[in-house]
Write a protein that holds these residues in place. Sequence first.
Motif, mmCIF file in Angstrom:
data_model
loop_
_atom_site.group_PDB
_atom_site.id
_atom_site.type_symbol
_atom_site.label_atom_id
_atom_site.label_comp_id
_atom_site.label_asym_id
_atom_site.label_seq_id
_atom_site.Cartn_x
_atom_site.Cartn_y
_atom_site.Cartn_z
ATOM 1 N N ALA A 166 -30.773 53.389 29.852
ATOM 2 C CA ALA A 166 -31.092 55.561 29.686
ATOM 3 C C ALA A 166 -29.638 55.586 30.763
ATOM 4 O O ALA A 166 -29.318 57.165 30.424
ATOM 5 N N GLU A 167 -29.802 54.857 32.066
ATOM 6 C CA GLU A 167 -28.296 55.025 33.507
ATOM 7 C C GLU A 167 -27.109 54.807 32.836
ATOM 8 O O GLU A 167 -26.356 55.052 33.201
ATOM 9 N N LEU A 168 -27.239 53.877 31.636
ATOM 10 C CA LEU A 168 -25.546 53.351 31.103
ATOM 11 C C LEU A 168 -24.376 54.012 30.117
ATOM 12 O O LEU A 168 -25.652 54.958 29.340
ATOM 13 N N GLY A 169 -23.540 54.334 29.920
ATOM 14 C CA GLY A 169 -22.388 54.850 29.236
ATOM 15 C C GLY A 169 -22.720 53.414 28.049
ATOM 16 O O GLY A 169 -22.977 52.462 27.968
ATOM 17 N N CYS A 170 -21.899 54.630 26.735
ATOM 18 C CA CYS A 170 -22.072 53.316 25.691
ATOM 19 C C CYS A 170 -21.249 52.395 25.590
ATOM 20 O O CYS A 170 -21.892 51.528 25.085
ATOM 21 N N ASP A 171 -20.558 52.521 26.445
ATOM 22 C CA ASP A 171 -18.982 50.762 26.598
ATOM 23 C C ASP A 171 -20.517 49.777 27.747
ATOM 24 O O ASP A 171 -20.073 48.605 26.841
ATOM 25 N N LYS A 172 -20.952 50.137 28.544
ATOM 26 C CA LYS A 172 -21.680 49.402 28.986
ATOM 27 C C LYS A 172 -22.913 49.011 28.513
ATOM 28 O O LYS A 172 -23.470 47.480 28.288
ATOM 29 N N LEU A 173 -23.392 50.199 27.261
ATOM 30 C CA LEU A 173 -24.967 49.412 26.622
ATOM 31 C C LEU A 173 -24.458 48.399 25.968
ATOM 32 O O LEU A 173 -24.861 47.302 25.218
#
Lengths: 226, 83
Positions: A166-173
């Motif tokens: 929930a704390e990650l941005g799309c690129d990190k996901l």
Amino acid sequence: MRVVVIGLGGIGTNLIDPLCRTLVFSESKRASKQVLLLDGDAYESRNRERQRYVANGNKAEATKIWLKESFPELEIEARGRYIDADSAYLFIKEGDTVFLGVDNHATRKVVSVRMGELSNGLLISGGNDKYDGNVQIYERRNGEDHTPPLTYQHPEIENPPDKNPAELGCDKLVARGEPQIVSVNNFAAGLMLSSYVIWLESGELPYREAYFDIKTGRVRPVKIER
Amino acid sequence: MHTDTASSALGSKLTVICGANEMELDEVGGKTVRQIREQLREILSIHEDHNLVYVDGREVNDLDYVLSGKERLEFKKPSGRKG
């Protein structure tokens, strides 16, 4: 009193069908007929290698569709979101049994902390690396720990090096995906369900943790000491 | 209180555990935890991040702890991260 399944990825997808089958046909009063599915991830075609893939879309919502067809006896709900410290109380309630098959320790800690706030509840958490893994079982009874929380003897969960999705941005996901083996996911799911079946039948747990290793073929339980 | 299985003090071998795997060693009295870890690193897949060590159920912070050779030594394996 419900069964909450958090994570419908590699472990969750191998767990959910036999779990629902167990809930339908179990005669135990501890077996709930209400199931809540929770996952903020969406299916991608690459998931087919390890996961039951029906169509693109949120994993919890997509899983609900075929589960309701297969198990009309169950009340199945789905929420297409990640669980975090702010929302855990919404999804995990008194008396719930939680099956946790997520891919990060940050969420394991969130769920373990929430379980510790309940007077009664059962948390069965599975995790794996490429060839091995473990299942941890945290039970609360009458306001006390009947078995230890997930953080006990696991500093990597007490102080997780990773982040809640929930704390990650799309690129990190997108970057979270790492090679896994379907049989290892399946092994973890099988151990999770097996411990639950023993608990359904007897009200007692066979162990508080179990490690497995598919390379050596070994399973080692960690007994509950009283 | 939650504790793991207590000592194997009556045995004559050192039992070494990591994750699902364990093995027994003879005649290793006088060796340190560090030495045993190096010796069995590959066999038991003891990784650099397996820093939590228990001797007969008691946490040991000093890798230079000298073993008698009759204990139960566990390198606590972290939980599987993926799922």
